[in-house]
Design a protein around this motif. Structure first.
Motif, short mmCIF file in Angstrom:
data_model
loop_
_atom_site.label_atom_id
_atom_site.label_comp_id
_atom_site.label_asym_id
_atom_site.label_seq_id
_atom_site.Cartn_x
_atom_site.Cartn_y
_atom_site.Cartn_z
N SER A 131 -17.30 2.44 26.14
CA SER A 131 -16.48 3.33 25.30
C SER A 131 -17.32 4.17 24.35
N ALA A 132 -18.63 4.27 24.60
CA ALA A 132 -19.51 5.05 23.71
C ALA A 132 -18.96 6.45 23.49
N GLY A 133 -18.86 6.86 22.24
CA GLY A 133 -18.32 8.17 21.90
C GLY A 133 -16.84 8.17 21.58
N LEU A 134 -16.14 7.09 21.93
CA LEU A 134 -14.70 7.02 21.68
C LEU A 134 -14.45 6.70 20.20
N LYS A 135 -13.49 7.42 19.61
CA LYS A 135 -13.12 7.20 18.21
C LYS A 135 -11.64 6.85 18.16
N VAL A 136 -11.32 5.72 17.53
CA VAL A 136 -9.95 5.22 17.49
C VAL A 136 -9.61 4.80 16.06
N GLU A 137 -8.37 5.05 15.66
CA GLU A 137 -7.92 4.64 14.33
C GLU A 137 -7.77 3.13 14.27
N VAL A 138 -8.15 2.56 13.13
CA VAL A 138 -8.08 1.11 12.93
C VAL A 138 -6.67 0.73 12.46
N LYS A 139 -6.08 -0.24 13.16
CA LYS A 139 -4.75 -0.73 12.77
C LYS A 139 -4.88 -1.74 11.64
N SER A 140 -5.82 -2.67 11.76
CA SER A 140 -6.00 -3.67 10.71
C SER A 140 -7.43 -4.16 10.67
N HIS A 141 -7.87 -4.49 9.47
CA HIS A 141 -9.19 -5.05 9.21
C HIS A 141 -8.98 -6.31 8.38
N ALA A 142 -9.28 -7.45 8.97
CA ALA A 142 -9.02 -8.74 8.30
C ALA A 142 -10.32 -9.51 8.14
N LYS A 143 -10.60 -9.89 6.90
CA LYS A 143 -11.78 -10.69 6.59
C LYS A 143 -11.33 -12.12 6.34
N LEU A 144 -11.68 -13.02 7.27
CA LEU A 144 -11.31 -14.42 7.15
C LEU A 144 -12.48 -15.22 6.60
N ALA A 145 -12.31 -16.52 6.51
CA ALA A 145 -13.34 -17.36 5.90
C ALA A 145 -14.67 -17.27 6.64
N SER A 146 -14.61 -17.27 7.97
CA SER A 146 -15.85 -17.32 8.74
C SER A 146 -16.00 -16.16 9.73
N SER A 147 -15.10 -15.21 9.71
CA SER A 147 -15.18 -14.12 10.68
C SER A 147 -14.47 -12.88 10.17
N VAL A 148 -14.75 -11.75 10.82
CA VAL A 148 -14.10 -10.49 10.51
C VAL A 148 -13.50 -9.94 11.81
N THR A 149 -12.23 -9.57 11.77
CA THR A 149 -11.57 -9.03 12.96
C THR A 149 -11.11 -7.60 12.72
N ILE A 150 -11.20 -6.81 13.77
CA ILE A 150 -10.75 -5.42 13.77
C ILE A 150 -9.75 -5.26 14.90
N GLU A 151 -8.60 -4.64 14.59
CA GLU A 151 -7.62 -4.32 15.63
C GLU A 151 -7.40 -2.81 15.61
N LEU A 152 -7.44 -2.19 16.79
CA LEU A 152 -7.29 -0.75 16.92
C LEU A 152 -5.86 -0.39 17.34
N TRP A 153 -5.48 0.86 17.09
CA TRP A 153 -4.16 1.32 17.51
C TRP A 153 -4.11 1.61 19.01
N ALA A 154 -5.23 2.01 19.60
CA ALA A 154 -5.28 2.33 21.03
C ALA A 154 -6.33 1.47 21.71
N GLU A 155 -6.17 1.27 23.00
CA GLU A 155 -7.09 0.43 23.75
C GLU A 155 -8.41 1.15 24.00
N ALA A 156 -9.50 0.37 23.97
CA ALA A 156 -10.81 0.89 24.32
C ALA A 156 -11.09 0.58 25.79
#
Length: 285
Positions: A209-234
Motif C-alpha cells: 500500500s506504499a503511497g496510500l493515504k487513509v483517514e484514521v478512524k481511531s487511535h487507541a493507546k493501551l497498557a502494552s500496545s497501540v492500535t490504529i483503525e482506518l476508515w478504508a481498507e489498505a
C-alpha cells in the motif's frame, strides 16, 4: 455540437463504420488507465486502452441547463490493472474520466464525447458498477463558509496554520501485527497521547500500500500496545510495513485550544446559539 475531423465525418457518412468506445481514467494518485469495449487493445495519445471483457455502459443521459449528466459503467474485475483492493481503498474516488468514440481501424479518427469524474462505485462479488458524473456536478458542491459551531478549516491548511510536520503532531512507525485490512497494532508512536491521531492521516511508506493515504478512524493507546483503525481498507498490510501518521482534530473550539493552542485561527463560531436557544419557550418566573 461535436466538432468532427474531416476523416471521421467521412467515415460516419460512409454507412459502414468500425466504431468502439474508449474510456481514459486518471486516478487522484496520477495513475492513468485505459479501457475499451473493442475486442483488442488500442493505443493513442500515449495511453493503451485494454480490451475489457464484460465491460458495458448505459446510455449517456443529457439534460438542459446545469443538471448533472451521468451514465453507469458495469464490468467484471478481470483486468490486471483494475483490482478489488484499489476500488475498496478509494483510489478511483473522484477520478477524472474521458470517453471517446473511436474508429478502431484508425484511432486518429476519434471524438471526445464526455469528460467528468467517477462518483459512486458499487461492488457485488467479482463485479462493479461505477457512476460517471458530468462536470456540472461540481457546481452542486457547497461553496463558501457555513455558520456552525465547529471549525470548517482542514487541520494544517493555510487557514488553520497548525504545523503538522512538528514532532508533537507527526509520528513514524511500523505495523507489528495486522488484524485486518483496516486495523493494526503498531510501534513507534507509543509516546503520543491516546486519540491524538484519530481523524488524522495515515500514509503508508512501504509495502503493497506504499503511497496510500487513509483517514484514521481511531487511535487507541493501551497498557502494552497501540492500535490504529482506518476508515478504508489498505492493500495487504503486513507486519513490517512502515507509515507516517499526522494528528487529527474533531473541529471543536476546546480541542483547538487545549491540543493545538491555535484559537486565534479557529474557523468556527463557538458562541452562536444552538437549537435549544431557538426552541426555548419563555416562562413566567
Amino acid at each position: 455540437m461535436k466538432a468532427l475531423s474531416p476523416d471521421l465525418a467521412a467515415h460516419l457518412a460512409s454507412g459502414a463504420t468500425t466504431l468502439c468506445w474508449c474510456w481514459r481514467v486518471v486516478r487522484r494518485d496520477g495513475v492513468v488507465l485505459g479501457f475499451t469495449d473493442h475486442d483488442r487493445a488500442l493505443t493513442f495519445d500515449g495511453t493503451t486502452y485494454e480490451a475489457a471483457s464484460g465491460f458495458t455502459a448505459s446510455d449517456i443521459t443529457d439534460g438542459l441547463g446545469l443538471s448533472v449528466d451521468n451514465l453507469e459503467v458495469t464490468g467484471a474485475l478481470s483486468s490486471a490493472t483494475l483490482t478489488d483492493d484499489d476500488l475498496a481503498a478509494g483510489r478511483y474516488d473522484d477520478a477524472r474520466i474521458e470517453i471517446y468514440r473511436t474508429n478502431w481501424a484508425d484511432t486518429s479518427q476519434r471524438v471526445l464525447m464526455r469528460s467528468g469524474s467517477i462518483g459512486e462505485v458499487r461492488r457485488t462479488g467479482t463485479g462493479f458498477t461505477a457512476e460517471l458524473r458530468g462536470l456540472a456536478h461540481y457546481l452542486q458542491q457547497p461553496k463558501g463558509r457555513l455558520l456552525q459551531l465547529t471549525c470548517d478549516a482542514d487541520l494544517g491548511d493555510a487557514r488553520c496554520m497548525v504545523d503538522l510536520s512538528s514532532p508533537a503532531f507527526h509520528g513514524e512507525g511500523a505495523i507489528t501485527a495486522a488484524h485486518s485490512a483496516r486495523r493494526f497494532t503498531v510501534s513507534g508512536i507509543d509516546g503520543f497521547e491516546n486519540g491524538l491521531f484519530s481523524r488524522g492521516l495515515f500514509s503508508f511508506t512501504s509495502g503493497a500500500s506504499a503511497g496510500l493515504k487513509v483517514e484514521v478512524k481511531s487511535h487507541a493507546k493501551l497498557a502494552s500496545s497501540v492500535t490504529i483503525e482506518l476508515w478504508a481498507e489498505a492493500e495487504g498490510p503486513v507486519a513490517g510495513d512502515t507509515f507516517v501518521v499526522t494528528a487529527g482534530c474533531d473541529k471543536r473550539f476546546a480541542t483547538c485550544k487545549a491540543r493545538f493552542a491555535n484559537t486565534i485561527n479557529f474557523r468556527g463560531f463557538p458562541s452562536i446559539p444552538g437549537n435549544q436557544f431557538l426552541t426555548q419557550v419563555g416562562r413566567k418566573s
